[in-house]
Design a protein around this motif. Sequence first.
Motif, mmCIF file in Angstrom:
data_model
loop_
_atom_site.group_PDB
_atom_site.id
_atom_site.type_symbol
_atom_site.label_atom_id
_atom_site.label_comp_id
_atom_site.label_asym_id
_atom_site.label_seq_id
_atom_site.Cartn_x
_atom_site.Cartn_y
_atom_site.Cartn_z
ATOM 1 N N ASN A 196 0.810 -1.221 0.000
ATOM 2 C CA ASN A 196 0.000 0.000 0.000
ATOM 3 C C ASN A 196 0.843 1.271 0.000
ATOM 4 N N THR A 197 2.125 1.137 -0.298
ATOM 5 C CA THR A 197 3.060 2.268 -0.425
ATOM 6 C C THR A 197 3.214 3.057 0.872
ATOM 7 N N SER A 198 2.998 2.415 2.009
ATOM 8 C CA SER A 198 3.204 3.092 3.287
ATOM 9 C C SER A 198 4.608 2.847 3.832
ATOM 10 N N GLN A 199 5.319 1.896 3.206
ATOM 11 C CA GLN A 199 6.676 1.562 3.643
ATOM 12 C C GLN A 199 7.584 1.340 2.437
ATOM 13 N N ILE A 200 8.880 1.560 2.652
ATOM 14 C CA ILE A 200 9.902 1.239 1.655
ATOM 15 C C ILE A 200 10.866 0.242 2.288
ATOM 16 N N PHE A 201 11.181 -0.807 1.561
ATOM 17 C CA PHE A 201 12.203 -1.759 1.983
ATOM 18 C C PHE A 201 13.506 -1.395 1.281
ATOM 19 N N SER A 202 14.594 -1.394 2.013
ATOM 20 C CA SER A 202 15.891 -1.120 1.401
ATOM 21 C C SER A 202 16.941 -2.024 2.010
ATOM 22 N N SER A 203 18.002 -2.253 1.250
ATOM 23 C CA SER A 203 19.122 -3.024 1.777
ATOM 24 C C SER A 203 20.402 -2.593 1.079
ATOM 25 N N GLY A 204 21.528 -2.911 1.726
ATOM 26 C CA GLY A 204 22.805 -2.495 1.175
ATOM 27 C C GLY A 204 23.946 -3.284 1.778
ATOM 28 N N ILE A 205 25.116 -2.656 1.840
ATOM 29 C CA ILE A 205 26.316 -3.397 2.228
ATOM 30 C C ILE A 205 26.396 -3.689 3.727
ATOM 31 N N ASP A 206 25.428 -3.230 4.509
ATOM 32 C CA ASP A 206 25.385 -3.606 5.931
ATOM 33 C C ASP A 206 24.649 -4.930 6.144
ATOM 34 N N ASN A 207 24.183 -5.540 5.043
ATOM 35 C CA ASN A 207 23.596 -6.895 5.018
ATOM 36 C C ASN A 207 22.190 -7.013 5.589
ATOM 37 N N GLU A 208 21.632 -5.954 6.166
ATOM 38 C CA GLU A 208 20.287 -6.051 6.731
ATOM 39 C C GLU A 208 19.267 -5.328 5.850
ATOM 40 N N ILE A 209 18.033 -5.792 5.936
ATOM 41 C CA ILE A 209 16.931 -5.178 5.190
ATOM 42 C C ILE A 209 16.200 -4.238 6.138
ATOM 43 N N LYS A 210 16.139 -2.967 5.784
ATOM 44 C CA LYS A 210 15.470 -1.965 6.612
ATOM 45 C C LYS A 210 14.067 -1.716 6.084
ATOM 46 N N VAL A 211 13.136 -1.519 7.011
ATOM 47 C CA VAL A 211 11.751 -1.186 6.660
ATOM 48 C C VAL A 211 11.505 0.247 7.115
ATOM 49 N N TRP A 212 11.326 1.143 6.157
ATOM 50 C CA TRP A 212 11.135 2.572 6.442
ATOM 51 C C TRP A 212 9.657 2.915 6.445
ATOM 52 N N ASP A 213 9.202 3.570 7.511
ATOM 53 C CA ASP A 213 7.814 4.040 7.587
ATOM 54 C C ASP A 213 7.735 5.427 6.976
ATOM 55 N N MET A 214 6.836 5.621 6.024
ATOM 56 C CA MET A 214 6.738 6.892 5.292
ATOM 57 C C MET A 214 6.311 8.045 6.209
ATOM 58 N N VAL A 215 5.397 7.752 7.114
ATOM 59 C CA VAL A 215 4.868 8.811 7.978
ATOM 60 C C VAL A 215 5.890 9.179 9.051
ATOM 61 N N LYS A 216 6.426 8.170 9.723
ATOM 62 C CA LYS A 216 7.391 8.426 10.799
ATOM 63 C C LYS A 216 8.751 8.857 10.266
ATOM 64 N N GLY A 217 9.059 8.470 9.021
ATOM 65 C CA GLY A 217 10.335 8.841 8.437
ATOM 66 C C GLY A 217 11.520 8.129 9.066
ATOM 67 N N GLN A 218 11.299 6.924 9.583
ATOM 68 C CA GLN A 218 12.378 6.206 10.254
ATOM 69 C C GLN A 218 12.211 4.703 10.074
ATOM 70 N N VAL A 219 13.256 3.964 10.454
ATOM 71 C CA VAL A 219 13.217 2.507 10.358
ATOM 72 C C VAL A 219 12.321 1.951 11.460
ATOM 73 N N VAL A 220 11.345 1.133 11.087
ATOM 74 C CA VAL A 220 10.440 0.538 12.069
ATOM 75 C C VAL A 220 10.692 -0.951 12.249
ATOM 76 N N MET A 221 11.528 -1.538 11.367
ATOM 77 C CA MET A 221 11.850 -2.954 11.502
ATOM 78 C C MET A 221 13.117 -3.252 10.704
ATOM 79 N N LYS A 222 13.909 -4.206 11.208
ATOM 80 C CA LYS A 222 15.089 -4.668 10.490
ATOM 81 C C LYS A 222 15.003 -6.180 10.321
#
Length: 350
Positions: A196-222
Amino acid sequence: MEGKRPAEDSTALVVKKQRAEDGSIVPITASDKTALIVSGPPRTSSLTAPIMQLSGHKGEVYTTKFSPSGQHLATGSFDKEIFLWNVYGDCENYAVLKGHSSAVLELHWANDDSNMVSCSADRTVAYWDVDAGRRVRKFTEHTSFVNSCGIARRGPPLLCSGSDDNFVKLWDARVKASQNTFDAKYPVTTVCFNDNTSQIFSSGIDNEIKVWDMVKGQVVMKLQGHEDTPTGLRLSPDGSFLLSNAMDNTVRIWDIRPFVKGPRCIKIFQGVQHNFEKTLLRCSWSPDGTKISAGSADRFVYVWDVASRRMLYKLPGHRGTVNEVDFHPKEPIIASASSDRTVFVGEIAL
C-alpha cells in the motif's frame, strides 16, 4: 560437385537409429516421423517458439521486465539504452528509449503499459512516457550511482530509489523535487515498496533489510539473516512476503505481515551463485506467488517452488551472468537478462 539434395520437409529431427535383433538398421517411415513430432513436449504458451533469443544491446543487459499486459518486454543495459520488445510474433524491438548517460541498472513498469521508471549509474532516476517514447521527468538529487528503483502498485505515481550515496529517496512523478529522504548510513543496493506504499524496503552493504515508515520517516523494523549484501528485493503478489537475493548465495523469503511472532525469515533457497563481478542480481515472483526465480553468476536460470523449496528448473543457455529473471503476468513464460548481451524469453511447464 553435386548440389545438395533438397530435404523432404523443413522439420529437423534428431533420431536415434533403431536396430533389429540381427543388428540391421530399421528404416524410419513418414508415420514414425509424425509420431516423433507429436510426442515432443506440449506447448504451454502463445510464443512463436518455445524459446526466443533477443539480441541487439551493445553491452551487458542488467534488467528486464514484462509489461502488466504481457504484450511488451523492456530491457535495460550497460549501453545506456532501454529497448522495448513485442513478446509475441517475432519479438521485434519496436522502440528504444534514450536519455541516460550511463548504464541502466533497474527498471519497472507502472501499473499499465504507458509509463516506466528507470535508474542509472549516471546518478539519475527517469520517469518515461512509453507511448510517446520520451522521458517525462528526470530526478537528479542523488550524488552517486542509483542502484535500484521502485514504483507504487496503485494510486499516485510514487517512486523510490536507492543509491551509493547512502540515501533512499521517495519521489512523486508529477513533482521534480523528492518528497522524502532516508539516510541508510551505508550504500543502498536495492529498494522496493510494500503493497500500500506506506513503507519502503531497502538493503545495502550492511547486510540487513530496513523497513522505512513513510509517515514516521524512520526505520520501524530490520530483517537480519543475510551474511552478505542483498542485491535484489521483490514484494510477493499478495503483499505479505518479501523475497531477497544476496551475495551470501542464498535467496530468502521474509514474512512482513504486521504482528507476526517468531522469526521473519521463513524460507531459504540455495543454488544461485554470486562471484567477483559483484553484479546486482535481482529476484522475482510468479504472478500467483507459487514460484520464485533469481539471477545467478553461474550462467543458469533458477526457478523454485515456494511451498516445497524444490528447484524446478536450472536452465542453461546464457554465456554470461544472469542478472535478472522475470515472470510473464499471464502465461508460463520467463525472461532472463544476461551479461552476454542477450535476453531469452521461454516457456515453462504449467
